[in-house]
Design a protein around this motif. Structure first.
Motif, PDB file in Angstrom:
ATOM      1  N   GLU A  78     -35.510 114.668  33.287  1.00  0.00           N
ATOM      2  CA  GLU A  78     -35.678 113.446  32.506  1.00  0.00           C
ATOM      3  C   GLU A  78     -34.420 112.565  32.544  1.00  0.00           C
ATOM      4  OE1 GLU A  78     -38.451 112.647  31.251  1.00  0.00           O
ATOM      5  OE2 GLU A  78     -39.535 114.538  31.284  1.00  0.00           O
ATOM      6  N   GLY A  79     -34.618 111.255  32.586  1.00  0.00           N
ATOM      7  CA  GLY A  79     -33.512 110.317  32.460  1.00  0.00           C
ATOM      8  C   GLY A  79     -33.145 110.137  31.001  1.00  0.00           C
ATOM      9  N   GLU A  80     -32.051 109.430  30.752  1.00  0.00           N
ATOM     10  CA  GLU A  80     -31.549 109.245  29.388  1.00  0.00           C
ATOM     11  C   GLU A  80     -32.575 108.545  28.501  1.00  0.00           C
ATOM     12  OE1 GLU A  80     -27.840 106.892  27.260  1.00  0.00           O
ATOM     13  OE2 GLU A  80     -27.577 107.720  29.276  1.00  0.00           O
ATOM     14  N   ASP A  81     -33.219 107.514  29.015  1.00  0.00           N
ATOM     15  CA  ASP A  81     -34.215 106.788  28.215  1.00  0.00           C
ATOM     16  C   ASP A  81     -35.414 107.672  27.887  1.00  0.00           C
ATOM     17  OD1 ASP A  81     -32.627 104.585  28.277  1.00  0.00           O
ATOM     18  OD2 ASP A  81     -33.786 103.523  29.811  1.00  0.00           O
ATOM     19  N   ALA A  82     -35.844 108.468  28.861  1.00  0.00           N
ATOM     20  CA  ALA A  82     -36.993 109.348  28.648  1.00  0.00           C
ATOM     21  C   ALA A  82     -36.669 110.423  27.618  1.00  0.00           C
ATOM     22  CB  ALA A  82     -37.427 109.989  29.958  1.00  0.00           C
ATOM     23  N   VAL A  83     -35.459 110.969  27.688  1.00  0.00           N
ATOM     24  CA  VAL A  83     -35.049 111.973  26.704  1.00  0.00           C
ATOM     25  C   VAL A  83     -35.098 111.383  25.298  1.00  0.00           C
ATOM     26  CG1 VAL A  83     -33.097 113.345  25.846  1.00  0.00           C
ATOM     27  CG2 VAL A  83     -33.652 113.343  28.297  1.00  0.00           C
ATOM     28  N   ALA A  84     -34.585 110.164  25.163  1.00  0.00           N
ATOM     29  CA  ALA A  84     -34.587 109.500  23.850  1.00  0.00           C
ATOM     30  C   ALA A  84     -36.017 109.284  23.365  1.00  0.00           C
ATOM     31  CB  ALA A  84     -33.854 108.170  23.937  1.00  0.00           C
ATOM     32  N   TYR A  85     -36.906 108.902  24.254  1.00  0.00           N
ATOM     33  CA  TYR A  85     -38.305 108.708  23.861  1.00  0.00           C
ATOM     34  C   TYR A  85     -38.928 110.017  23.386  1.00  0.00           C
ATOM     35  CZ  TYR A  85     -43.332 108.426  24.203  1.00  0.00           C
ATOM     36  OH  TYR A  85     -44.665 108.523  23.920  1.00  0.00           O
ATOM     37  N   HIS A  86     -38.787 111.070  24.186  1.00  0.00           N
ATOM     38  CA  HIS A  86     -39.404 112.350  23.842  1.00  0.00           C
ATOM     39  C   HIS A  86     -38.871 112.885  22.510  1.00  0.00           C
ATOM     40  CE1 HIS A  86     -41.648 112.635  27.503  1.00  0.00           C
ATOM     41  NE2 HIS A  86     -40.573 112.715  28.272  1.00  0.00           N
ATOM     42  N   LYS A  87     -37.605 112.595  22.232  1.00  0.00           N
ATOM     43  CA  LYS A  87     -37.005 113.099  20.994  1.00  0.00           C
ATOM     44  C   LYS A  87     -37.517 112.371  19.758  1.00  0.00           C
ATOM     45  CE  LYS A  87     -32.709 115.167  22.662  1.00  0.00           C
ATOM     46  NZ  LYS A  87     -31.241 115.224  22.503  1.00  0.00           N
ATOM     47  N   SER A  88     -38.226 111.271  19.961  1.00  0.00           N
ATOM     48  CA  SER A  88     -38.729 110.509  18.816  1.00  0.00           C
ATOM     49  C   SER A  88     -40.252 110.389  18.798  1.00  0.00           C
ATOM     50  CB  SER A  88     -38.119 109.102  18.815  1.00  0.00           C
ATOM     51  OG  SER A  88     -38.535 108.378  19.967  1.00  0.00           O
ATOM     52  N   ALA A  89     -40.928 110.952  19.789  1.00  0.00           N
ATOM     53  CA  ALA A  89     -42.356 110.702  19.974  1.00  0.00           C
ATOM     54  C   ALA A  89     -43.261 111.551  19.090  1.00  0.00           C
ATOM     55  CB  ALA A  89     -42.734 110.906  21.434  1.00  0.00           C
ATOM     56  N   ALA A  90     -42.802 112.727  18.679  1.00  0.00           N
ATOM     57  CA  ALA A  90     -43.655 113.591  17.860  1.00  0.00           C
ATOM     58  C   ALA A  90     -43.677 113.113  16.415  1.00  0.00           C
ATOM     59  CB  ALA A  90     -43.161 115.037  17.921  1.00  0.00           C
ATOM     60  N   ALA A  91     -44.798 113.327  15.735  1.00  0.00           N
ATOM     61  CA  ALA A  91     -44.909 112.930  14.330  1.00  0.00           C
ATOM     62  C   ALA A  91     -43.863 113.617  13.462  1.00  0.00           C
ATOM     63  CB  ALA A  91     -46.310 113.257  13.816  1.00  0.00           C
ATOM     64  N   LEU A  92     -43.467 114.829  13.853  1.00  0.00           N
ATOM     65  CA  LEU A  92     -42.512 115.611  13.064  1.00  0.00           C
ATOM     66  C   LEU A  92     -41.116 115.622  13.681  1.00  0.00           C
ATOM     67  CD1 LEU A  92     -44.792 118.678  12.156  1.00  0.00           C
ATOM     68  CD2 LEU A  92     -44.315 116.635  10.778  1.00  0.00           C
ATOM     69  N   SER A  93     -40.853 114.707  14.612  1.00  0.00           N
ATOM     70  CA  SER A  93     -39.557 114.699  15.311  1.00  0.00           C
ATOM     71  C   SER A  93     -38.366 114.693  14.365  1.00  0.00           C
ATOM     72  CB  SER A  93     -39.463 113.490  16.247  1.00  0.00           C
ATOM     73  OG  SER A  93     -40.249 113.657  17.394  1.00  0.00           O
TER      74      SER A  93
END
Length: 257
Positions: free
Chosen positions: A201-216
């Motif tokens: 994953e790139g930096e932007d993708a990592v940031a997205y995945h870290k915020s995408a879950a309802a319980l993030s």
């Protein structure tokens, strides 16, 4: 009365040397498994696998580790044979083997596709086949897939696409093995905080995945923690035996079907 508990049971974990597989193996030993056999893929994982073996033994269970590339039917057959010779026929068989590729579909070569299919689909198919042959009656079988099976996303055609058949293998196996009391399930974690995640994953993708879950916001990393998957595995291979033929996405609200 069938005992669906973990106490006294024999376990085989493919990909059980480290990360999620290693934690599953340790957890089941800590919850009373009699013996746990683990598989690891390469010599690079040998030290971690030996640490897992030591932890299993420290929890009071017998343990054995086996190195193999499971992308051939013969290798999966040998793993089951070796594990049975070392610790006995499994009551519980868990496959955590997998490989991630994030790449545009138009750039994926044939060799890359073949490798993904071999690791994610072929290994799972023959693991289920051997489990059907060797797991004891009233046993449990579980395979790790991915929550991307419920996502509508680019760049994971080869990864999610070669995990998708496992849903169908799971359904068929549950029907075929059910007459022996064996339950068969699959669990699809969300993006996990493991060493396998970040290189893809790139930096932007990592940031997205870290915020995408309802319980993030309630996760220490924002991602799925492997410790949050383990209780689901433990439940499905014990008292959760009535759940069979299903793929369950465990991801904190990252995606659903």
């Amino acid at each position: 009365m069938v005992d669906h508990g973990i106490g006294g049971k024999t376990v085989l974990v493919a990909g059980g040397g480290k990360n999620l597989g290693g934690l599953i193996a340790r957890d089941l030993a800590e919850h009373g498994a009699r013996a746990v056999a683990i598989h690891y893929n390469s010599a690079a994982s040998a030290a971690a696998a030996e640490e897992t073996v030591a932890a299993i033994r420290a929890a009071g269970a017998a343990a054995a580790a086996f190195q193999a590339d499971l992308t051939s039917a013969a290798a999966v057959e040998k793993l089951f044979a070796d594990a049975i010779a070392a610790v006995g026929r499994p009551d519980i068989a868990i496959n955590t083997v997998g490989k991630v590729l994030k790449k545009p579909l138009t750039e994926i070569g044939e060799a890359e596709y073949d490798e993904m299919a071999a690791v994610n689909a072929k290994t799972a198919f023959f693991f289920l086949r051997e489990a059907g042959r060797h797991v004891n009656d009233n046993g449990k079988v579980c395979t790790l897939v991915t929550s991307l099976l419920g996502a509508f996303t680019p760049y994971y055609a080869a990864y999610a696409g070669t995990k998708a058949p496992v849903e169908h293998f799971t359904r068929a196996a549950s029907k075929e093995f059910g007459e022996r009391g064996i339950s068969v399930t699959a669990i699809g974690p969300g993006p996990m905080d493991t060493p396998f995640f970040y290189p893809a994953e790139g930096e932007d993708a990592v940031a997205y995945h870290k915020s995408a879950a309802a319980l993030s916001a309630f996760s220490k990393t924002g991602l799925t923690d492997i410790a949050d998957i383990v209780p689901w595995i433990r439940m499905l291979v014990s008292d959760g035996w009535w759940m069979t033929g299903q793929t369950i996405l465990v991801n904190g609200g990252y995606t659903t079907k």
